[in-house]
Scaffold this active site. Structure first.
Site, mmCIF file in Angstrom:
data_model
loop_
_atom_site.group_PDB
_atom_site.id
_atom_site.type_symbol
_atom_site.label_atom_id
_atom_site.label_comp_id
_atom_site.label_asym_id
_atom_site.label_seq_id
_atom_site.Cartn_x
_atom_site.Cartn_y
_atom_site.Cartn_z
ATOM 1 C CE1 TYR A 28 3.388 -8.937 0.508
ATOM 2 C CE2 TYR A 28 3.611 -7.870 2.642
ATOM 3 C CZ TYR A 28 3.522 -7.788 1.266
ATOM 4 O OH TYR A 28 3.567 -6.561 0.648
ATOM 5 C CE LYS A 72 6.421 -7.247 -0.749
ATOM 6 N NZ LYS A 72 6.730 -6.674 -2.072
#
Length: 255
Positions: free
Chosen positions: A162, A166
């Site tokens: 993740y 990002k």
């Protein structure tokens, strides 16, 4: 009572929001509809999405349109965007909002899991931007707003893929801003902190966590979804016309 800004330039503007059925995305839908924009939002969950449409239909100038698609399926995404643009007009504002911060351990990551998480948290931003860019060029410009996260900036634990996605969104923002700027298309990134969505409140929030958040932030209040959406309103409006390739952090001063 707060008197938040109204943006006349957003009235009747065609806005597309990913992940608009719940969380921060639902707040985007609400805020842009209140500005009089013509909003379409992509989500997979029909129950919460239809409920949101019904809630707003009688209180906004234009009821939002729910566009059901799995954002991991590029073909589905391209189809619903094309159909929405054919009905309503070329998209003028894109909010690349959808994401999912599923916790995971490095030792459990497989190639398949990696690809699926990148597809959910990064890949669709590229293809949504690709899908709307021709229409923005026809209109003489537009605004693409990507949504990152402060989690990779502060080095959060337990979700390395993740964080990879990002961080990649910030690079994508810079690249798209440079490539699309000559056509009047602005590309910026909003970087939320720990936002008090229903999911965060349900899964993670207790008094100990709340104290940690308040201790880490310069501003001693919890950041709400509407705080993020109001930044997006400004970036979508003509008021921010010379802002592009930038990162706007909404985290109460944590990072």
């Amino acid at each position: 009572m707060n008197n938040w800004a109204s943006y006349p330039s957003l009235k009747n503007r065609v806005v597309l929001i990913t992940g608009g059925g719940s969380g921060i995305g639902a707040e985007h839908v609400i805020q842009f509809c209140r500005q009089g924009a013509r909003v379409g939002f992509i989500d997979y969950n029909s129950k919460v999405s239809n409920a949101l449409v019904e809630r707003l239909a009688s209180v906004c100038a234009h009821a939002p349109e729910f566009l059901q698609a799995d954002l991991r399926d590029v073909g589905q995404v391209e189809t619903v965007i094309a159909e929405f643009a054919e009905r309503v007009g070329d998209v003028e504002v894109l909010l690349n909002n959808a994401a999912h911060d599923e916790r995971h351990r490095l030792e459990d990551v497989t190639p398949e899991y990696f690809d699926e998480r990148i597809a959910f948290n990064l890949r669709h931003l590229v293809f949504c931007a690709k899908a709307v860019a021709p229409g923005m060029k026809r209109r003489g410009g537009g605004s693409i707003i990507n949504f990152g996260s402060f989690s990779w900036r502060i080095g959060s634990a337990g979700l390395p893929i993740y964080l990879t996605a990002k961080a990649g969104i910030e690079g994508l923002t810079k690249g798209l801003a440079r490539d699309l700027g000559a056509d009047g298309i602005r590309v910026n990134c909003v970087v939320p902190g720990w936002i008090m969505t229903g999911r965060q409140l349900e899964l993670w929030m207790d008094e100990e966590v709340k104290k940690r958040i308040i201790d880490m932030q310069c501003l001693k209040d919890l950041v709400q979804p509407s705080d993020v959406s109001r930044m997006a309103l400004w970036l979508a409006s003509d008021d921010s016309r010379m802002c592009t390739s930038q990162f706007f952090v909404v985290d109460g001063g944590w990072s």
